[in-house]
Design a protein around this motif. Structure first.
Motif, mmCIF file in Angstrom:
data_model
loop_
_atom_site.group_PDB
_atom_site.id
_atom_site.type_symbol
_atom_site.label_atom_id
_atom_site.label_comp_id
_atom_site.label_asym_id
_atom_site.label_seq_id
_atom_site.Cartn_x
_atom_site.Cartn_y
_atom_site.Cartn_z
ATOM 1 N N THR A 303 0.444 -1.302 -0.115
ATOM 2 C CA THR A 303 0.253 -0.115 -0.127
ATOM 3 C C THR A 303 0.876 0.807 0.032
ATOM 4 O O THR A 303 1.635 0.929 1.009
ATOM 5 N N PHE A 304 0.625 2.073 -0.427
ATOM 6 C CA PHE A 304 1.695 3.336 -1.115
ATOM 7 C C PHE A 304 0.875 4.941 -0.300
ATOM 8 O O PHE A 304 0.289 5.188 -1.039
ATOM 9 N N ASP A 305 1.077 3.852 1.153
ATOM 10 C CA ASP A 305 -0.148 5.057 2.223
ATOM 11 C C ASP A 305 1.490 5.693 2.257
ATOM 12 O O ASP A 305 2.396 6.135 2.823
ATOM 13 N N PRO A 306 0.712 6.978 2.250
ATOM 14 C CA PRO A 306 1.866 8.524 1.996
ATOM 15 C C PRO A 306 2.354 9.284 2.968
ATOM 16 O O PRO A 306 2.741 10.478 3.605
ATOM 17 N N THR A 307 1.084 8.360 4.572
ATOM 18 C CA THR A 307 1.647 8.793 6.129
ATOM 19 C C THR A 307 2.678 8.204 6.758
ATOM 20 O O THR A 307 3.327 7.611 7.364
ATOM 21 N N ILE A 308 3.180 7.284 5.943
ATOM 22 C CA ILE A 308 4.646 6.276 6.260
ATOM 23 C C ILE A 308 5.612 7.030 5.632
ATOM 24 O O ILE A 308 6.146 7.052 4.370
ATOM 25 N N LEU A 309 6.058 7.858 6.977
ATOM 26 C CA LEU A 309 7.745 8.880 6.441
ATOM 27 C C LEU A 309 8.781 8.601 7.249
ATOM 28 O O LEU A 309 8.828 8.104 8.330
ATOM 29 N N PRO A 310 10.346 9.081 6.828
ATOM 30 C CA PRO A 310 10.964 8.463 7.299
ATOM 31 C C PRO A 310 11.231 9.722 8.719
ATOM 32 O O PRO A 310 11.032 10.989 8.405
ATOM 33 N N ALA A 311 12.254 9.541 9.627
ATOM 34 C CA ALA A 311 12.260 10.929 10.230
ATOM 35 C C ALA A 311 12.893 12.135 9.508
ATOM 36 O O ALA A 311 13.543 11.889 8.579
ATOM 37 N N ALA A 326 -6.202 5.011 6.091
ATOM 38 C CA ALA A 326 -6.761 4.485 6.617
ATOM 39 C C ALA A 326 -7.886 3.783 5.782
ATOM 40 O O ALA A 326 -7.839 2.316 5.547
ATOM 41 N N ALA A 327 -8.046 4.659 4.996
ATOM 42 C CA ALA A 327 -9.205 3.732 3.341
ATOM 43 C C ALA A 327 -7.791 2.980 1.994
ATOM 44 O O ALA A 327 -7.813 1.054 2.103
ATOM 45 N N TYR A 328 -6.274 2.724 2.806
ATOM 46 C CA TYR A 328 -5.505 2.000 1.577
ATOM 47 C C TYR A 328 -5.112 0.858 2.774
ATOM 48 O O TYR A 328 -5.537 -0.236 2.424
ATOM 49 N N SER A 329 -5.404 0.838 4.438
ATOM 50 C CA SER A 329 -5.526 -0.482 5.225
ATOM 51 C C SER A 329 -6.514 -1.423 5.076
ATOM 52 O O SER A 329 -6.552 -1.835 4.080
#
Length: 352
Positions: A303-311, A326-329
C-alpha cells in the motif's frame, strides 16, 4: 560505505511503535473521531463496482524499479537520509484513476505515480502522487459524497445529472477541479507527466526547524498530449504498453522539486494550488529502469500509504492524509482475503 548514524538507528528501533501509533491514529482508534477507511472503501466500491482481488482505487497498474539519485540540496530542508547525496533504491507503480482494473486508457482522468524510496539504514518513504496539482475535494466526507454522486448509470455510463448538480452546488472546489482537468493537457504517456504530492507535508531540518512543503517530479521527457476529441480511439492499454516500449530504449527520468510554502499558503486544503513563485529546491533525479506486470513486481502487495515517512518528514494538518492511510489499509485487508486478480496489463506486457 555509509555507516548508520545514531539518530537513524534510534529511528529504526522506534519504527514498530511509531507505525502502531500511526495506524491506530489513521484508523480513528485514537485521537478525534474521523471517517473510517471502511466507509471510504465502500464508497469506492459503490462508484467503481466490485472487482475482488484488485485495489479499490487505482486498480489498473504497472510495477517499476529504479533509483533516486539525490544531489544533496534537499538536506538543507530535511534531515531525511534520502536527501544526502547518493543513490537510493526505488520501486513503485504507475496507475490510472478509478476502480475498474480493465478500464480503457482513453479517459480524461489523472495518471498516478507511487514510490517507495529506502535509505541505507532501512527507513522507508512512500509517496503517492497524481499528475494534477490539485485534488477534487478537501475532506474525506466530501470524497465519499463525490463517489456516491458520480456513480455511473449503467445505461448511460454517466452520473445522474440531478444528483451531480446537487453535489456540485455544495462543492465549488470539485467544479473548479473538473474545469481544470477539462482544459489541461492530458499527457500521452506516463513518462512525460509531472506528478504532484498534492497534499502538504512538513520537512524538519537538522536544527529542528519545520517547513510546510509540497513536491513534484518533473519529467525530462518532453510533454506530448492526447487529443481529447479522439480518446475513444486510444488503445485500451496504451499508457502501459508505451512505458514498456520506452524502457527498452533506456531509463526514463524525472527531477524532484520541493516547493516551500510562504506564510498564508493553505497547508490543509489540497484543492488549492500554491502560487508558482514559491521557493523551489531541486533535490535529485528519479530514474526508472524496468517495468512489468504486478504479478512479477514488488508493488503488488504494497500500500503506497503517504503517511509512511522517514525521520525528517512529517504530516501536515491536511485531513485527507489520515483518510488516505485508513482507506489504503482497508483496501489491502479486503484484497488479502480475496484471490489476487491477474494484472489487467500483464498479458500485453509479458515479464519485462
Amino acid at each position: 560505505m555509509k555507516h548508520p548514524r545514531p539518530a537513524a538507528i534510534a529511528a529504526v528501533v522506534a519504527a514498530p511503535a511509531a507505525l502502531a501509533v500511526a495506524f491506530a491514529w489513521a484508523g480513528g482508534w485514537i485521537g478525534p473521531k474521523r471517517l473510517g477507511g471502511g466507509a471510504i472503501a465502500d464508497a469506492l466500491e459503490y462508484n467503481g463496482g466490485s472487482h475482488p482481488g484488485y485495489r479499490r482505487a487505482h486498480a489498473k497498474g504497472l510495477c517499476f524499479t529504479g533509483v533516486f539519485e539525490a544531489n544533496g540540496a534537499g538536506a538543507s530542508l530535511s534531515r531525511a537520509a534520502v536527501f544526502e547525496a547518493g543513490s537510493y533504491p526505488v520501486f513503485g507503480r504507475f496507475s490510472t484513476a478509478g476502480g475498474d482494473p480493465f478500464a480503457t486508457d482513453g479517459r480524461n482522468v489523472f495518471h498516478a505515480m507511487a514510490l517507495q524510496i529506502t535509505s541505507p539504514e532501512g527507513e522507508i518513504w512512500r509517496l503517492a502522487m497524481d499528475h494534477t496539482p490539485i485534488f477534487p475535494v478537501a475532506t474525506p466526507q466530501a470524497f465519499v459524497e463525490l463517489q456516491r454522486a458520480s456513480r455511473p448509470d449503467p445505461a448511460t455510463g454517466k452520473p445522474d445529472p440531478a444528483v451531480m448538480k446537487d453535489y456540485l452546488s455544495r462543492h465549488p472546489e470539485t467544479k473548479a477541479y473538473q474545469d481544470y482537468i477539462a482544459a489541461a493537457p492530458l499527457p500521452d504517456s506516463f513518462a512525460n507527466g509531472t506528478y504532484y504530492s498534492i497534499n502538504a507535508f512538513r520537512f524538519i531540518d537538522s536544527a529542528g526547524e519545520a517547513r510546510a512543503v509540497r513536491w513534484s517530479f518533473e519529467p525530462e521527457t518532453p510533454l506530448t498530449v492526447l487529443d481529447k476529441q479522439r480518446l475513444k480511439e486510444v488503445p485500451t492499454d496504451h499508457l502501459f504498453d508505451d512505458m514498456r516500449e520506452r524502457l527498452t530504449h533506456g531509463p526514463v527520468r524525472w527531477r524532484m522539486k520541493i516547493v516551500v510554502a510562504a506564510p498564508g499558503d493553505p497547508k490543509s486544503d489540497a484543492t488549492i494550488a500554491w502560487p508558482s513563485d514559491r521557493r523551489t529546491v531541486e533535490t535529485g533525479v528519479l530514474r526508472i529502469d524496468r517495468a512489468g506486470p504486478e504479478e512479477a513486481g514488488l508493488c503488488r502487495d504494497v500500500t503506497f500509504d503517504p503517511t509512511i515517512l522517514p525521520a525528517g518528514i512529517g504530516l501536515s494538518d491536511d485531513p485527507l492524509l489520515p483518510a488516505r492511510s485508513a482507506a489504503y489499509s482497508s483496501s489491502f485487508r479486503r484484497r488479502a482475503v480475496e484471490t489476487p486478480g491477474p494484472s489487467a496489463v500483464g498479458k500485453s506486457l509479458g515479464a519485462h
